[in-house]
Scaffold this motif. Structure first.
Motif, PDB file in Angstrom:
ATOM      1  N   PRO A 375       0.824  -1.220   0.000  1.00 15.71           N
ATOM      2  CA  PRO A 375       0.000   0.000   0.000  1.00 15.71           C
ATOM      3  C   PRO A 375       0.852   1.261   0.000  1.00 15.71           C
ATOM      4  N   GLY A 376       0.506   2.170  -0.897  1.00 15.35           N
ATOM      5  CA  GLY A 376       1.193   3.447  -0.970  1.00 15.35           C
ATOM      6  C   GLY A 376       2.477   3.437  -1.766  1.00 15.35           C
ATOM      7  N   VAL A 377       2.909   2.268  -2.245  1.00 13.48           N
ATOM      8  CA  VAL A 377       4.153   2.170  -3.008  1.00 13.48           C
ATOM      9  C   VAL A 377       3.833   2.273  -4.501  1.00 13.48           C
ATOM     10  N   ALA A 378       4.645   3.031  -5.238  1.00  6.66           N
ATOM     11  CA  ALA A 378       4.468   3.184  -6.676  1.00  6.66           C
ATOM     12  C   ALA A 378       5.832   3.196  -7.348  1.00  6.66           C
ATOM     13  N   ALA A 379       5.851   2.765  -8.613  1.00  4.72           N
ATOM     14  CA  ALA A 379       7.103   2.703  -9.354  1.00  4.72           C
ATOM     15  C   ALA A 379       6.836   3.017 -10.810  1.00  4.72           C
ATOM     16  N   SER A 380       7.873   3.497 -11.499  1.00  2.00           N
ATOM     17  CA  SER A 380       7.739   3.780 -12.930  1.00  2.00           C
ATOM     18  C   SER A 380       9.080   3.648 -13.614  1.00  2.00           C
ATOM     19  N   VAL A 381       9.028   3.359 -14.920  1.00  4.35           N
ATOM     20  CA  VAL A 381      10.209   3.369 -15.776  1.00  4.35           C
ATOM     21  C   VAL A 381       9.800   3.981 -17.111  1.00  4.35           C
ATOM     22  N   PHE A 382      10.616   4.923 -17.605  1.00  5.60           N
ATOM     23  CA  PHE A 382      10.335   5.605 -18.864  1.00  5.60           C
ATOM     24  C   PHE A 382      11.591   5.626 -19.730  1.00  5.60           C
ATOM     25  N   TYR A 383      11.365   5.481 -21.038  1.00  8.17           N
ATOM     26  CA  TYR A 383      12.464   5.570 -22.006  1.00  8.17           C
ATOM     27  C   TYR A 383      12.115   6.625 -23.040  1.00  8.17           C
ATOM     28  N   TYR A 384      13.098   7.482 -23.367  1.00 14.69           N
ATOM     29  CA  TYR A 384      12.929   8.557 -24.335  1.00 14.69           C
ATOM     30  C   TYR A 384      14.028   8.451 -25.388  1.00 14.69           C
ATOM     31  N   ASN A 385      13.686   8.775 -26.638  1.00 14.89           N
ATOM     32  CA  ASN A 385      14.680   8.820 -27.699  1.00 14.89           C
ATOM     33  C   ASN A 385      14.342   9.956 -28.648  1.00 14.89           C
ATOM     34  N   GLY A 386      15.310  10.857 -28.848  1.00 10.24           N
ATOM     35  CA  GLY A 386      15.087  12.005 -29.717  1.00 10.24           C
ATOM     36  C   GLY A 386      16.229  12.194 -30.695  1.00 10.24           C
ATOM     37  N   ALA A 387      15.937  12.800 -31.836  1.00 10.46           N
ATOM     38  CA  ALA A 387      16.960  13.039 -32.858  1.00 10.46           C
ATOM     39  C   ALA A 387      16.581  14.255 -33.680  1.00 10.46           C
ATOM     40  N   THR A 388      17.615  14.955 -34.201  1.00  6.05           N
ATOM     41  CA  THR A 388      17.376  16.098 -35.078  1.00  6.05           C
ATOM     42  C   THR A 388      18.549  16.277 -36.027  1.00  6.05           C
ATOM     43  N   ASN A 389      18.232  16.719 -37.260  1.00  2.49           N
ATOM     44  CA  ASN A 389      19.232  17.103 -38.247  1.00  2.49           C
ATOM     45  C   ASN A 389      19.144  18.588 -38.580  1.00  2.49           C
ATOM     46  N   ALA A 390      18.364  19.347 -37.821  1.00  5.57           N
ATOM     47  CA  ALA A 390      18.137  20.756 -38.136  1.00  5.57           C
ATOM     48  C   ALA A 390      19.420  21.569 -37.971  1.00  5.57           C
ATOM     49  N   PRO A 391      19.754  22.425 -38.934  1.00  2.00           N
ATOM     50  CA  PRO A 391      20.941  23.280 -38.800  1.00  2.00           C
ATOM     51  C   PRO A 391      20.906  24.137 -37.528  1.00  2.00           C
ATOM     52  N   ALA A 392      19.705  24.568 -37.101  1.00  4.06           N
ATOM     53  CA  ALA A 392      19.606  25.406 -35.907  1.00  4.06           C
ATOM     54  C   ALA A 392      19.997  24.661 -34.639  1.00  4.06           C
ATOM     55  N   ALA A 393      20.041  23.325 -34.688  1.00  2.00           N
ATOM     56  CA  ALA A 393      20.451  22.532 -33.531  1.00  2.00           C
ATOM     57  C   ALA A 393      21.934  22.202 -33.568  1.00  2.00           C
ATOM     58  N   GLY A 394      22.654  22.729 -34.562  1.00  3.68           N
ATOM     59  CA  GLY A 394      24.058  22.365 -34.722  1.00  3.68           C
ATOM     60  C   GLY A 394      24.163  21.125 -35.585  1.00  3.68           C
ATOM     61  N   ARG A 395      25.171  20.339 -35.354  1.00  6.98           N
ATOM     62  CA  ARG A 395      25.348  19.115 -36.126  1.00  6.98           C
ATOM     63  C   ARG A 395      24.269  18.100 -35.761  1.00  6.98           C
ATOM     64  N   PRO A 396      24.037  17.093 -36.622  1.00  5.21           N
ATOM     65  CA  PRO A 396      23.040  16.056 -36.309  1.00  5.21           C
ATOM     66  C   PRO A 396      23.244  15.483 -34.915  1.00  5.21           C
ATOM     67  N   LEU A 397      22.132  15.273 -34.227  1.00  7.04           N
ATOM     68  CA  LEU A 397      22.186  14.879 -32.816  1.00  7.04           C
ATOM     69  C   LEU A 397      21.204  13.755 -32.542  1.00  7.04           C
ATOM     70  N   VAL A 398      21.620  12.830 -31.688  1.00  2.49           N
ATOM     71  CA  VAL A 398      20.753  11.769 -31.181  1.00  2.49           C
ATOM     72  C   VAL A 398      20.919  11.723 -29.675  1.00  2.49           C
ATOM     73  N   GLU A 399      19.815  11.682 -28.949  1.00  2.00           N
ATOM     74  CA  GLU A 399      19.904  11.573 -27.494  1.00  2.00           C
ATOM     75  C   GLU A 399      18.824  10.636 -26.973  1.00  2.00           C
ATOM     76  N   SER A 400      19.151   9.965 -25.879  1.00  2.00           N
ATOM     77  CA  SER A 400      18.213   9.022 -25.273  1.00  2.00           C
ATOM     78  C   SER A 400      18.305   9.144 -23.756  1.00  2.00           C
ATOM     79  N   GLU A 401      17.278   8.662 -23.090  1.00  2.00           N
ATOM     80  CA  GLU A 401      17.263   8.737 -21.625  1.00  2.00           C
ATOM     81  C   GLU A 401      16.395   7.643 -21.032  1.00  2.00           C
ATOM     82  N   TRP A 402      16.885   7.060 -19.933  1.00  2.00           N
ATOM     83  CA  TRP A 402      16.118   6.129 -19.100  1.00  2.00           C
ATOM     84  C   TRP A 402      15.862   6.798 -17.758  1.00  2.00           C
ATOM     85  N   ASP A 403      14.619   6.753 -17.290  1.00  2.00           N
ATOM     86  CA  ASP A 403      14.262   7.298 -15.974  1.00  2.00           C
ATOM     87  C   ASP A 403      13.571   6.231 -15.136  1.00  2.00           C
ATOM     88  N   PHE A 404      14.048   6.070 -13.899  1.00  2.00           N
ATOM     89  CA  PHE A 404      13.479   5.091 -12.971  1.00  2.00           C
ATOM     90  C   PHE A 404      13.029   5.829 -11.708  1.00  2.00           C
TER      91      PHE A 404
END
Length: 452
Positions: A375-404
């Motif tokens: 009772p009262g205990v909760a848990a979560s896990v999330f995964y994110y993945n983003g990418a961009t080739n836009a010149p305004a973001a600089g060179r092509p970029l890929v980033e990811s994240e895990w959150d627990f």
């Protein structure tokens, strides 16, 4: 220590990791940014001295109907960023003094009330060389500041005006309360409502006003809203918006305008439905449009505009939620969040995924584990993945994240209002053949209770 009004936040929860709210039990409880903006505050359910309320029954309403809440917070944060050439550490453990006491008076002449908040954060463990944790001042020193000092005029049962220093909760102007103390603002606002959103019939909540200044989370001084956004002008922000709810449908919009700085328009809609096998589903869609105004000072006098689209589907079974989401940013310019947490569904614990042209997906699973005998205990896990080739973001970029995340909110009556939260995030960013990794640990104890 903090003495003040319970803000315009709510007890209902959200999935965003940067709003300082507990894990929700169902998709219906996972309110979006604009839904939280127009909900009424819910006071703590447990009173330390309930007999005081009875003793004050014959006092004037100004005292008899006053509200006093106690909030205690202890927060440890360790953030380590590593590149091929260096490692940067931000680490501190801070406490909230004797706590955070929220006081709101009763109404004088059935019309006027007020409140006061004194915030405090002090170092428990804070090595000088590991500063900039946002739990303390940048040099790891503690602080005390009057964050809220306001008056409120009740025009009707459902419409009121608030003026002074206080806390507002809207998508792009909000407390961002995931450190020791929140953002607070100086200005005035009118808020009201028509109808009951729980009745299934059409109901409307609305608000609008002018905000001149902000006290950021880790600061003691107020600064103009334009200065907080990066423009050396005393300009504030005018804002207005509303939320229409009709059964399982909600649609809302809000606009923010700061002269010579930025205009932000935000719209959002949600639809909830019951599916076979006891599944609950909520589909949400959001869009934020941002552009420069007047002299375009936020970008050196050059006009700019951008926007971000987000969508999210949540499926709930009993107390477990599966979340799938996507967002895309206009390639011309990165999104800006100078006065708030990031309201977009793909906001993560470490990364905002708001670079120019960035397209991001998120997949998450969260559960309140009461049915498993916890009772009262909760848990979560999330995964994110983003990418961009836009010149305004600089060179092509890929980033990811895990959150627990793991948290405990005791259901025993004396401890209702207490929650313990442990969080770990790991992100990788690859750009121009350079990898940056970030590991962050957050350990938070928060206890919110009313005194009487």
């Amino acid at each position: 220590m903090a003495i003040g009004v319970a803000g315009l936040g709510v007890e209902a929860h959200a999935q965003s990791p940067n709003d300082g709210l507990p894990i929700p039990a169902t998709p219906k409880d996972s309110l979006t940014a604009i839904q939280r903006a127009f909900m009424l505050p819910v006071p703590p359910s447990v009173a330390l001295f309930p007999q005081m309320r009875e003793q004050m029954k014959d006092a004037p309403a100004f005292l008899r109907d006053s509200k006093v809440d106690l909030n205690v917070r202890s927060y440890y944060r360790d953030n380590v960023e590593t590149t091929p050439t260096k490692t940067t550490v931000n680490e501190a453990w801070a406490g909230g003094g004797a706590g955070s006491v929220s006081i709101e008076t009763g109404r004088l002449f059935d019309r006027v009330s007020g409140g006061f908040t004194l915030y405090n954060s002090f170092p428990i463990y804070a090595p000088y060389q590991y500063g900039n944790t946002q739990l303390l001042l940048p040099d790891q020193q503690g602080y005390t500041v009057v964050g809220e000092l306001y008056g409120r005029l009740r025009l009707t049962d459902d419409i009121h005006v608030t003026a002074g220093r206080t806390s507002w909760t809207t998508p792009f102007l909000n407390p961002h309360d995931n450190r020791m103390t929140p953002n607070t603002f100086y200005g005035y606002v009118l808020q009201g409502s028509f109808g009951d959103p729980d009745s299934g019939k059409p109901s409307m909540r609305f608000g609008g006003g002018y905000v001149a200044a902000i006290k950021p989370r880790d600061a003691v001084d107020f600064q103009s809203m334009a200065q907080a956004a990066g423009v050396n002008r005393p300009n504030g922000v005018g804002s207005a918006g509303g939320l229409l709810t009709w059964g399982p449908i909600s649609v809302g919009a809000i606009n923010y305008f700061s002269q010579d700085t930025i205009n932000i328009a935000y719209g959002e809609g949600t639809y909830g439905a019951m599916l076979p096998f006891g599944l609950r589903a909520v589909l949400a869609l959001q869009y934020a449009d941002q552009r420069s105004t007047g002299a375009n000072l936020l970008n050196g006098g050059n006009y700019w505009s951008t926007g971000q689209l987000g969508t999210r589907l949540q499926l709930g079974l009993q107390h477990t939620i599966l979340t799938v989401g996507f967002s895309a940013v206009n390639p011309g310019f990165a999104m800006q969040t100078p006065w708030s947490s990031n309201p977009i569904y793909t906001d993560a614990q470490i990364q905002g995924f708001q670079r120019a042209g960035e397209q991001t997906v998120v997949l998450g699973l969260s559960s309140v584990l009461t049915s498993l005998g916890l009772p009262g205990v909760a848990a979560s896990v999330f995964y994110y993945n983003g990418a961009t080739n836009a010149p305004a973001a600089g060179r092509p970029l890929v980033e990811s994240e895990w959150d627990f995340r793991l948290e405990w909110r005791p259901e025993w009556k004396p401890f209702q209002g207490l929650w313990l939260s442990a969080r770990y995030g790991h992100s990788d960013t690859d750009q121009n053949n350079v990898r940056t990794t970030t590991d962050e640990v957050r350990l938070v104890l928060n206890y919110n209770v009313k005194l009487y």
